[in-house]
Design a protein around this motif. Sequence first.
Motif, PDB file in Angstrom:
ATOM      1  N   PHE A 129       1.061  -1.404   0.039  1.00  0.00           N
ATOM      2  CA  PHE A 129      -0.152   0.113  -0.086  1.00  0.00           C
ATOM      3  C   PHE A 129       1.084   1.028   0.331  1.00  0.00           C
ATOM      4  N   TYR A 130       0.142   2.186  -0.423  1.00  0.00           N
ATOM      5  CA  TYR A 130       1.167   3.940  -0.736  1.00  0.00           C
ATOM      6  C   TYR A 130       0.272   4.765  -0.704  1.00  0.00           C
ATOM      7  N   LEU A 131       0.616   6.060   0.311  1.00  0.00           N
ATOM      8  CA  LEU A 131       0.048   6.832   1.239  1.00  0.00           C
ATOM      9  C   LEU A 131      -0.192   8.096  -0.460  1.00  0.00           C
ATOM     10  N   GLN A 132      -1.123   8.564  -0.312  1.00  0.00           N
ATOM     11  CA  GLN A 132      -1.095  10.080  -1.300  1.00  0.00           C
ATOM     12  C   GLN A 132      -1.784  10.807  -0.412  1.00  0.00           C
ATOM     13  N   ARG A 133      -1.157  11.887  -0.029  1.00  0.00           N
ATOM     14  CA  ARG A 133      -1.435  13.000   0.417  1.00  0.00           C
ATOM     15  C   ARG A 133      -2.544  13.791  -0.102  1.00  0.00           C
ATOM     16  N   MET A 134      -3.646  14.100   0.549  1.00  0.00           N
ATOM     17  CA  MET A 134      -4.641  15.471  -0.868  1.00  0.00           C
ATOM     18  C   MET A 134      -3.623  16.566  -1.159  1.00  0.00           C
ATOM     19  N   GLY A 135      -3.635  17.059  -0.144  1.00  0.00           N
ATOM     20  CA  GLY A 135      -2.325  18.398   0.480  1.00  0.00           C
ATOM     21  C   GLY A 135      -0.974  18.683   0.614  1.00  0.00           C
ATOM     22  N   LYS A 136      -0.347  19.898   0.278  1.00  0.00           N
ATOM     23  CA  LYS A 136       0.966  20.162   0.505  1.00  0.00           C
ATOM     24  C   LYS A 136       1.887  20.941   1.790  1.00  0.00           C
ATOM     25  N   LYS A 137       2.551  21.000   1.806  1.00  0.00           N
ATOM     26  CA  LYS A 137       2.597  22.081   2.864  1.00  0.00           C
ATOM     27  C   LYS A 137       4.209  22.092   2.843  1.00  0.00           C
ATOM     28  N   THR A 138       4.574  23.490   1.870  1.00  0.00           N
ATOM     29  CA  THR A 138       6.177  23.870   2.783  1.00  0.00           C
ATOM     30  C   THR A 138       6.498  25.463   2.987  1.00  0.00           C
ATOM     31  N   PRO A 139       7.388  25.363   4.009  1.00  0.00           N
ATOM     32  CA  PRO A 139       7.737  26.323   4.940  1.00  0.00           C
ATOM     33  C   PRO A 139       8.635  27.821   3.891  1.00  0.00           C
ATOM     34  N   ASN A 140       7.485  28.933   4.179  1.00  0.00           N
ATOM     35  CA  ASN A 140       8.155  29.695   3.771  1.00  0.00           C
ATOM     36  C   ASN A 140       8.035  31.620   3.774  1.00  0.00           C
ATOM     37  N   GLY A 141       9.797  31.206   4.460  1.00  0.00           N
ATOM     38  CA  GLY A 141      10.310  31.899   5.320  1.00  0.00           C
ATOM     39  C   GLY A 141       9.455  31.669   6.853  1.00  0.00           C
ATOM     40  N   HIS A 142       8.978  32.956   7.105  1.00  0.00           N
ATOM     41  CA  HIS A 142       7.743  32.826   8.475  1.00  0.00           C
ATOM     42  C   HIS A 142       6.409  31.669   8.218  1.00  0.00           C
TER      43      HIS A 142
END
Length: 577
Positions: free
Chosen positions: A333-346
């Motif tokens: 099994f493999y998981l596919q996240r529905m969303g993505k978050k990445t740090p952008n400064g503060h």
Amino acid sequence: MESARPAADLPVVTTTEAKMDTEPQSADNPSKPELLLPGETVVKEGKATILFPSANEVCAVLTEFAREWMSQKGVKLVLPGEKDRVVVSLSQEESNGKEEGDASGLAEEDKETEGEEELTATATVGEKCENGLRVLEGLAASGLRSVRFALEVPGLASVTANDFSTKAAALISRNASYNGVEHLLQASCMDASMLMYEMRGKKQPYDVIDLDPYGSPSSFLDAAVQAVSDGGLLCITCTDMAVMAGNSGETCYSKYGSVSIKARYCHEMALRIILHSVDQRAAVYQRYIKPLLSVSVDFYIRVFLRVHTGQAMVKNSASKQALVFNCVGCGSFYLQRMGKKTPNGHHMKYSPATGPPVGPVCENCGQRHQLGGPIWAEPLHDVDFVRKELDDAPLYYTVDQLSSVIHCNTPPLLQIRSALLHAQHRVSLSHACKNAIKTDAPPSVIWDIMRCWEKTNPVKREKLSETSPAFRILSKEPSLQACFTVREDANPQSRKLHLTRFQENPHAFWGPKARARASGGITTELDEKRRRFQNKRKNQNTDPSRHKHQACKRFKMGTCTHGDNCCYSHGPVETTE
């Protein structure tokens, strides 16, 4: 009205035993002059004494979760016999660190002790605290659980036991009086959803809401996430395990907004489905959840989670959910996240997730994938509260499943755990299945380990179909050489101490009982049906002539060789029109 079935409350760090004694109807209790009504019995569980209809039998274990919640509120709780509590650390690394004189571990203990010394307010069992917890049991039936809250949990301001049945509400009032907790426990007779909707936006919302319906709680979740206070506790039970475990994916989607998959990890997936559903409904009102404890036991699941308010944190909701790609051949099994978050400064940048994580067919066995979810992909437990399972490894494999795919002998659990540890991966057990493996290792590593195991326990390759998952998996050479030498840390502390992880059924016909009647009591049809079909495969009719009234199909085709010994008819069969 709640069904008469075992409650799903489980002790967390305390080993307790719940005893239930049923007194006969004619028994007199000198301390309780109130007489029993016809058809009632007295049920004792823990410190609670309950008047209950004779048709119902309740066996419940009350959790101490509320006590932990109150300690986080800054109130020191005084519990009778607390010195006798048995507390077991489920983290082997933590215990080893303390034995070796780990300074950080000692510092943490000092911090906790110092925090306890700063607590000035105390609360004892049975006392009403003006600033204590306001508890709601939305579907209380007889009020057993509410009575036990009032008798055994300190730091309560009020306990509301609600049921839509007028007879149940009257019984709750009598049970409160019978146990002497009228100052804490109030009976309510309302629709549970309407009662919770009325508490939206009020100054004194419920700090704890317990929902234990007959079947699915989906119709109560929207009201519950609004009625609980900021940081409050939701306790939710689901008994529709068949729906959540993959038997009816379309029904699961209509109730919880998620498609279930019939896989070996279905019981943990059921937990993640209900958490996904609650978080999705909470996000509508700018709220989010934090699971504290999630358990799957037999036919039901039980989750304890805190609900917080915060628009900024709600933005993380999409990245906490995931779709599941499940191989129908080998079970990878493999998981596919529905969303993505990445740090952008503060700040944090949110964007759609990229994928999918799999190709058209499984890279291990060449079979197709099923698509399930979305499910909750974050930890099931609070790490500071429970440390017996990997918090960031969703779902699990089972040893017998891996062996069944390639048709080899099943390896010992400790050897598979050791092989994963030797390969520099983490591994743990799961409370949902006794031979489960939770690990952060990818499927390719797991199948490499199984390929190495098969080399020492070879299967008959000539009997494998070239299109089977077993043939395609074993036709590849492993990219790593697995080491099956048993490691000391492969055996967890709970296993070494022989702690009970899976409780046995307390008695025959244990499980969900029939739905309660509107007029009170429960139907006995379900129990009668179970008794009627018990041992149905025993004492079967073995008379060879029992099918003589049916025509032999092989005789018609001229291939039957049994002659007169055939149990079917070789002559003309009379038919009724």
